[in-house]
Design a protein around this motif. Structure first.
Motif, PDB file in Angstrom:
ATOM      1  N   GLU A 215       0.830  -1.205   0.000  1.00 57.19           N
ATOM      2  CA  GLU A 215       0.000   0.000   0.000  1.00 57.19           C
ATOM      3  C   GLU A 215       0.866   1.257   0.000  1.00 57.19           C
ATOM      4  N   LEU A 218       2.084   1.816  -3.567  1.00 57.18           N
ATOM      5  CA  LEU A 218       1.018   2.336  -4.428  1.00 57.18           C
ATOM      6  C   LEU A 218       0.727   3.801  -4.115  1.00 57.18           C
ATOM      7  N   LYS A 222       1.156   7.103  -6.713  1.00 56.57           N
ATOM      8  CA  LYS A 222       0.089   8.072  -6.980  1.00 56.57           C
ATOM      9  C   LYS A 222       0.537   9.503  -6.674  1.00 56.57           C
ATOM     10  N   ARG A 258      -0.902  -5.326  -9.407  1.00 52.21           N
ATOM     11  CA  ARG A 258      -1.445  -4.195  -8.649  1.00 52.21           C
ATOM     12  C   ARG A 258      -0.950  -2.869  -9.215  1.00 52.21           C
ATOM     13  N   THR A 262      -3.660  -0.222 -10.958  1.00 49.56           N
ATOM     14  CA  THR A 262      -3.930   0.957 -10.133  1.00 49.56           C
ATOM     15  C   THR A 262      -3.709   2.213 -10.961  1.00 49.56           C
ATOM     16  N   GLN A 263      -4.546   3.204 -10.784  1.00 52.65           N
ATOM     17  CA  GLN A 263      -4.458   4.435 -11.571  1.00 52.65           C
ATOM     18  C   GLN A 263      -3.366   5.347 -11.015  1.00 52.65           C
ATOM     19  N   HIS A 264      -2.382   5.680 -11.852  1.00 51.39           N
ATOM     20  CA  HIS A 264      -1.289   6.574 -11.468  1.00 51.39           C
ATOM     21  C   HIS A 264      -0.544   6.984 -12.737  1.00 51.39           C
TER      22      HIS A 264
END
Length: 377
Positions: A215, A218, A222, A258, A262-264
């Motif tokens: 986490e 991630l 972001k 992941r 995941t949006q980034h």
């Protein structure tokens, strides 16, 4: 600042990926290209093989609705698109120039030497530098000894001003995701400490530390634009066996999945002899690309050498084939060997056994040889 359609397409796709998690379709690209060149819907429809009303009311309508959301501009439409997108790109360019000198960047290149000259790879360099702007995972493939690590030197140099965080490592150094995350945290303690404490506080005791680390990564991706480079990642792959396909270990499969889903605005550059595996890549459609780095042919080697007066060589087609094969198609080795022959043998190609024993390996090829294993040497 001169703006062309490629700039427009990149900006539109960046916004679509950020806000709607999708890319432009081929038809949408055709519509925007036509609008950029001041063409009517009738002309655009003829070029794309559609009826005018069908294109305007179908694909065209959906495109403008998407752009209103992606660009946060409820008034955007065909008649003002060119003016508004131009103003947007100009504005972003000025903002980037204004903040570039003040932005703190976190770079850890390990033992990778930066900005080494990369001979004969201009096309592949351009492909990768374009892909890092939109893709979340780039797989750079090529046989051992082809020059992937030295190629990375040019890529990382070209990305230094594009990414806030660049972290380079070799596969054998990070056999598990947990080890990789520990190395990242050690490299950038001032960057990861705040994320680490926040994520740990948010997760209850029944969540594993590995989950908390994941986490944290991630969150980092972001908050910052990151380029994560896994060189020699074949050390992280598992060979195909009964019931187990070739690809990353389960640990890294989950990690990569992941990151890709995941949006980034960050990117993973995965470097290995082969692709990630047919069973993995399709599930990440639209966010990944494979760019092969292949051996130069004799014709390509001769063409590249001809562009450099200080490296001119003469010889028969067979001499060129032998010369290129002896260098393994590695562009950097071809350049180093050509430089040696030009200086020591008046630019004459000859059989490798006539000159390789006198080649000053330490002076010319130490960088390349050090990256090879015993068999490749």
């Amino acid at each position: 600042m001169d703006i062309d359609f490629d700039d427009v397409r990149r900006e539109v796709e960046r916004c679509l990926l950020t806000h709607l998690n999708r890319r432009l379709t081929d038809v949408e690209v055709g519509i925007l290209r036509g609008v950029w060149h001041d063409l009517s819907y009738k002309t655009i429809a003829q070029q794309l093989g559609y009826g005018t009303d069908t294109l305007r009311g179908g694909q065209g309508y959906r495109l403008w609705q998407s752009l209103k959301q992606a660009l946060s501009d409820p008034e955007i439409k065909k008649t003002n698109f060119k003016e508004r997108i131009t103003a947007r790109i100009h504005q972003q360019s000025l903002a980037t120039q204004h903040t570039a000198t003040d932005r703190v960047r976190y770079h850890c290149f390990g033992d990778l030497e930066i900005n080494l000259p990369c001979f004969g790879r201009e096309t592949e360099i351009a492909q990768v530098l374009e892909a890092v702007t939109t893709m979340r995972l780039i797989t750079l493939t090529g046989p051992n000894g082809i020059g992937k690590t030295s190629f990375l030197s040019s890529i990382v140099q070209g990305c230094r001003d594009r990414f806030d965080v660049i972290f380079y490592c070799r596969g054998y150094e990070v056999s598990t995701v947990s080890i990789w995350q520990s190395r990242l945290k050690k490299a950038f303690p001032q960057l990861t400490a705040a994320f680490d404490s926040t994520v740990t506080a948010e997760h209850s005791a029944n969540r594993s530390s590995a989950t908390a680390d994941s986490e944290m990564i991630l969150t980092l991706l972001k908050q910052y634009r990151c380029l994560l480079v896994f060189d020699q990642a074949d050390d992280l792959l598992i060979p195909q066996s009964a019931g187990i396909p070739y690809g990353p270990s389960a640990d890294y499969q989950q990690f990569l999945r992941r990151i890709v889903q995941t949006q980034h605005h960050s990117c993973v550059l995965w470097v290995s002899p082969g692709p990630l595996g047919a069973d993995i890549a399709p599930s990440w459609h639209g966010n990944t690309v494979e760019i092969p780095l292949r051996a130069l042919t004799a014709t390509e080697a001769e063409k590249q050498i001809s562009l450099h007066p200080a490296l001119q060589l003469t010889g028969s087609p067979e001499d060129w084939k032998t010369f290129t094969a002896y260098c393994g198609g590695n562009a950097d080795l071809i350049q180093a060997a050509a430089s040696y022959l030009h200086r020591q043998h008046q630019g004459q190609l000859m059989s490798p056994h006539q000159w390789h024993d006198t080649l000053d390996i330490d002076a010319l090829l130490k960088l390349k040889v050090d990256t090879l294993d015993e068999t490749e040497r």
